[in-house]
Design a protein around this motif. Structure first.
Motif, PDB file in Angstrom:
ATOM      1  N   ASP A 122      19.140   2.373  -0.642  1.00 49.78           N
ATOM      2  CA  ASP A 122      17.706   2.138  -0.733  1.00 49.78           C
ATOM      3  C   ASP A 122      17.448   1.012  -1.721  1.00 49.78           C
ATOM      4  N   ALA A 123      17.230  -0.185  -1.224  1.00 53.40           N
ATOM      5  CA  ALA A 123      16.985  -1.332  -2.084  1.00 53.40           C
ATOM      6  C   ALA A 123      15.565  -1.280  -2.617  1.00 53.40           C
ATOM      7  N   ALA A 124      15.370  -1.877  -3.801  1.00 54.66           N
ATOM      8  CA  ALA A 124      14.032  -1.932  -4.386  1.00 54.66           C
ATOM      9  C   ALA A 124      13.205  -3.031  -3.749  1.00 54.66           C
ATOM     10  N   SER A 125      13.867  -4.052  -3.192  1.00 54.51           N
ATOM     11  CA  SER A 125      13.148  -5.146  -2.560  1.00 54.51           C
ATOM     12  C   SER A 125      14.051  -5.812  -1.526  1.00 54.51           C
ATOM     13  N   TYR A 126      13.407  -6.526  -0.603  1.00 60.43           N
ATOM     14  CA  TYR A 126      14.125  -7.284   0.411  1.00 60.43           C
ATOM     15  C   TYR A 126      13.520  -8.674   0.484  1.00 60.43           C
ATOM     16  N   SER A 127      14.377  -9.643   0.796  1.00 54.96           N
ATOM     17  CA  SER A 127      13.926 -11.022   0.930  1.00 54.96           C
ATOM     18  C   SER A 127      14.657 -11.669   2.093  1.00 54.96           C
ATOM     19  N   ILE A 133       9.501  -8.269   0.439  1.00 52.75           N
ATOM     20  CA  ILE A 133       9.082  -6.875   0.584  1.00 52.75           C
ATOM     21  C   ILE A 133       9.409  -6.143  -0.708  1.00 52.75           C
ATOM     22  N   ASP A 134       8.392  -5.695  -1.394  1.00 50.66           N
ATOM     23  CA  ASP A 134       8.543  -4.935  -2.635  1.00 50.66           C
ATOM     24  C   ASP A 134       8.409  -3.458  -2.305  1.00 50.66           C
ATOM     25  N   MET A 135       9.531  -2.740  -2.290  1.00 53.60           N
ATOM     26  CA  MET A 135       9.507  -1.339  -1.898  1.00 53.60           C
ATOM     27  C   MET A 135       8.823  -0.462  -2.943  1.00 53.60           C
ATOM     28  N   THR A 136       8.999  -0.796  -4.197  1.00 54.56           N
ATOM     29  CA  THR A 136       8.435   0.031  -5.270  1.00 54.56           C
ATOM     30  C   THR A 136       6.917   0.068  -5.195  1.00 54.56           C
ATOM     31  N   ARG A 137       6.312  -1.089  -5.004  1.00 52.46           N
ATOM     32  CA  ARG A 137       4.846  -1.177  -4.936  1.00 52.46           C
ATOM     33  C   ARG A 137       4.327  -1.229  -3.509  1.00 52.46           C
ATOM     34  N   GLN A 138       5.249  -1.204  -2.542  1.00 55.46           N
ATOM     35  CA  GLN A 138       4.898  -1.270  -1.120  1.00 55.46           C
ATOM     36  C   GLN A 138       3.994  -2.474  -0.840  1.00 55.46           C
ATOM     37  N   ARG A 139       4.466  -3.619  -1.278  1.00 50.52           N
ATOM     38  CA  ARG A 139       3.741  -4.860  -1.065  1.00 50.52           C
ATOM     39  C   ARG A 139       4.587  -5.813  -0.228  1.00 50.52           C
ATOM     40  N   VAL A 140       3.910  -6.537   0.660  1.00 50.38           N
ATOM     41  CA  VAL A 140       4.583  -7.486   1.536  1.00 50.38           C
ATOM     42  C   VAL A 140       3.862  -8.823   1.419  1.00 50.38           C
ATOM     43  N   SER A 141       4.638  -9.901   1.349  1.00 54.34           N
ATOM     44  CA  SER A 141       4.043 -11.235   1.326  1.00 54.34           C
ATOM     45  C   SER A 141       4.935 -12.185   2.100  1.00 54.34           C
ATOM     46  N   GLU A 153       3.546   0.322  10.295  1.00 54.07           N
ATOM     47  CA  GLU A 153       4.022  -1.060  10.276  1.00 54.07           C
ATOM     48  C   GLU A 153       4.950  -1.310   9.096  1.00 54.07           C
ATOM     49  N   PHE A 154       4.589  -0.767   7.945  1.00 57.69           N
ATOM     50  CA  PHE A 154       5.443  -0.931   6.762  1.00 57.69           C
ATOM     51  C   PHE A 154       6.771  -0.220   6.959  1.00 57.69           C
ATOM     52  N   ALA A 155       6.733   1.002   7.528  1.00 59.62           N
ATOM     53  CA  ALA A 155       7.964   1.748   7.782  1.00 59.62           C
ATOM     54  C   ALA A 155       8.868   1.000   8.758  1.00 59.62           C
ATOM     55  N   LEU A 156       8.276   0.401   9.797  1.00 58.65           N
ATOM     56  CA  LEU A 156       9.043  -0.364  10.763  1.00 58.65           C
ATOM     57  C   LEU A 156       9.668  -1.590  10.113  1.00 58.65           C
ATOM     58  N   LEU A 157       8.890  -2.302   9.300  1.00 58.30           N
ATOM     59  CA  LEU A 157       9.412  -3.487   8.623  1.00 58.30           C
ATOM     60  C   LEU A 157      10.530  -3.101   7.649  1.00 58.30           C
ATOM     61  N   GLN A 158      10.348  -2.011   6.938  1.00 65.22           N
ATOM     62  CA  GLN A 158      11.385  -1.549   6.009  1.00 65.22           C
ATOM     63  C   GLN A 158      12.682  -1.230   6.745  1.00 65.22           C
ATOM     64  N   LEU A 159      12.564  -0.542   7.886  1.00 65.19           N
ATOM     65  CA  LEU A 159      13.752  -0.200   8.657  1.00 65.19           C
ATOM     66  C   LEU A 159      14.475  -1.457   9.132  1.00 65.19           C
ATOM     67  N   LEU A 160      13.727  -2.414   9.667  1.00 67.24           N
ATOM     68  CA  LEU A 160      14.334  -3.661  10.133  1.00 67.24           C
ATOM     69  C   LEU A 160      14.954  -4.435   8.976  1.00 67.24           C
ATOM     70  N   ALA A 161      14.268  -4.469   7.838  1.00 72.83           N
ATOM     71  CA  ALA A 161      14.772  -5.222   6.684  1.00 72.83           C
ATOM     72  C   ALA A 161      16.026  -4.582   6.106  1.00 72.83           C
ATOM     73  N   SER A 162      16.097  -3.257   6.138  1.00 76.16           N
ATOM     74  CA  SER A 162      17.269  -2.569   5.581  1.00 76.16           C
ATOM     75  C   SER A 162      18.520  -2.817   6.409  1.00 76.16           C
ATOM     76  N   ARG A 163      18.313  -3.297   7.636  1.00 75.51           N
ATOM     77  CA  ARG A 163      19.447  -3.599   8.529  1.00 75.51           C
ATOM     78  C   ARG A 163      19.335  -5.039   9.032  1.00 75.51           C
TER      79      ARG A 163
END
Length: 224
Positions: A122-127, A133-141, A153-163
């Motif tokens: 579980d990463a704290a952020s993805y780039s 994608i800031d997972m801690t604050r659930q912010r996307v830019s 939408e956030f859950a879908l983006l998180q899943l795609l970003a984690s893989r």
């Protein structure tokens, strides 16, 4: 790469053994769950392909044993097509779930996708590109601009970003986000694309044939 196939149907097992051998893999075959357990206990594999309905020891039981021993990727290959079966497999720790009948090409794509995965967590952020994608604050830019997403939408983006770079099957996405229901996926992806990709380059969310979706920077071409 060394794979284990636990498949009760000898004809299917022989066909897959031939296909994987031609594709450069070493494949051990077990025709029942007890032999599968023996292979798991005695050998180390890069990936394991399991049927559910196995004599001696079923796929659920064998998966529990595999997960007790480590994090080897597991792909269920089965005719057990009920949503409850798919959810149970993924909840027990399977990495993907492919229904019979199937094509060898799709199975090979999914196997290679799972093998490309590195250690997960579980990463704290993805780039990726200019997407943050800031997972801690659930912010996307993207491009420094804040993007507002719904919970799904956030859950879908998180899943795609984690893989990142992996092609995620519709079955996997449905099980992880939509309680096994594949019907909302296309709408959710369309809405996410409209926010993440519509006004930006490069495009990041891609449809890969009939297999699923991918978050990646594709330099040569756009699969969308």
């Amino acid at each position: 790469m060394r794979l284990l196939l636990v498949e009760y149907d000898a004809k299917t097992a022989n066909n897959l053994a031939e296909g994987f051998s031609k594709s450069g893999f070493t494949l051990d075959v077990a025709l029942n769950g007890l032999d599968g357990r023996h292979f798991v206990e005695e050998q180390t594999y890069d990936l394991i392909i399991l049927d559910v309905m196995l004599p001696g020891l079923n796929g659920w039981q064998l998966l529990k044993l595999i997960r007790q021993r480590g994090t080897t990727p597991v792909l269920f290959l089965t005719a057990a097509d009920a949503i409850e079966d798919r959810l149970r497999g993924l909840e027990l720790g399977a990495d993907d779930y492919l229904l019979k009948p199937f094509t060898f090409d799709e199975l090979l794509v999914r196997v290679r996708t799972l093998l490309r995965r590195g250690p997960t967590g579980d990463a704290a952020s993805y780039s990726i590109a200019d997407l943050e994608i800031d997972m801690t604050r659930q912010r996307v830019s993207r491009g420094g601009q804040r993007i507002s997403l719904s919970e799904n939408e956030f859950a879908l983006l998180q899943l795609l970003a984690s893989r990142q770079g992996d092609v995620l099957s519709r079955t996997l996405i449905a099980a992880q986000i939509f309680a096994g229901d594949t019907r909302p996926i296309d709408v959710a992806v369309h809405r996410l694309r409209s926010k993440i990709d519509e006004r930006y380059l490069p495009k990041l969310i891609h449809t890969v044939g009939d297999v699923g979706y991918q978050l990646a920077v594709l330099e040569a071409f756009d699969l969308r």
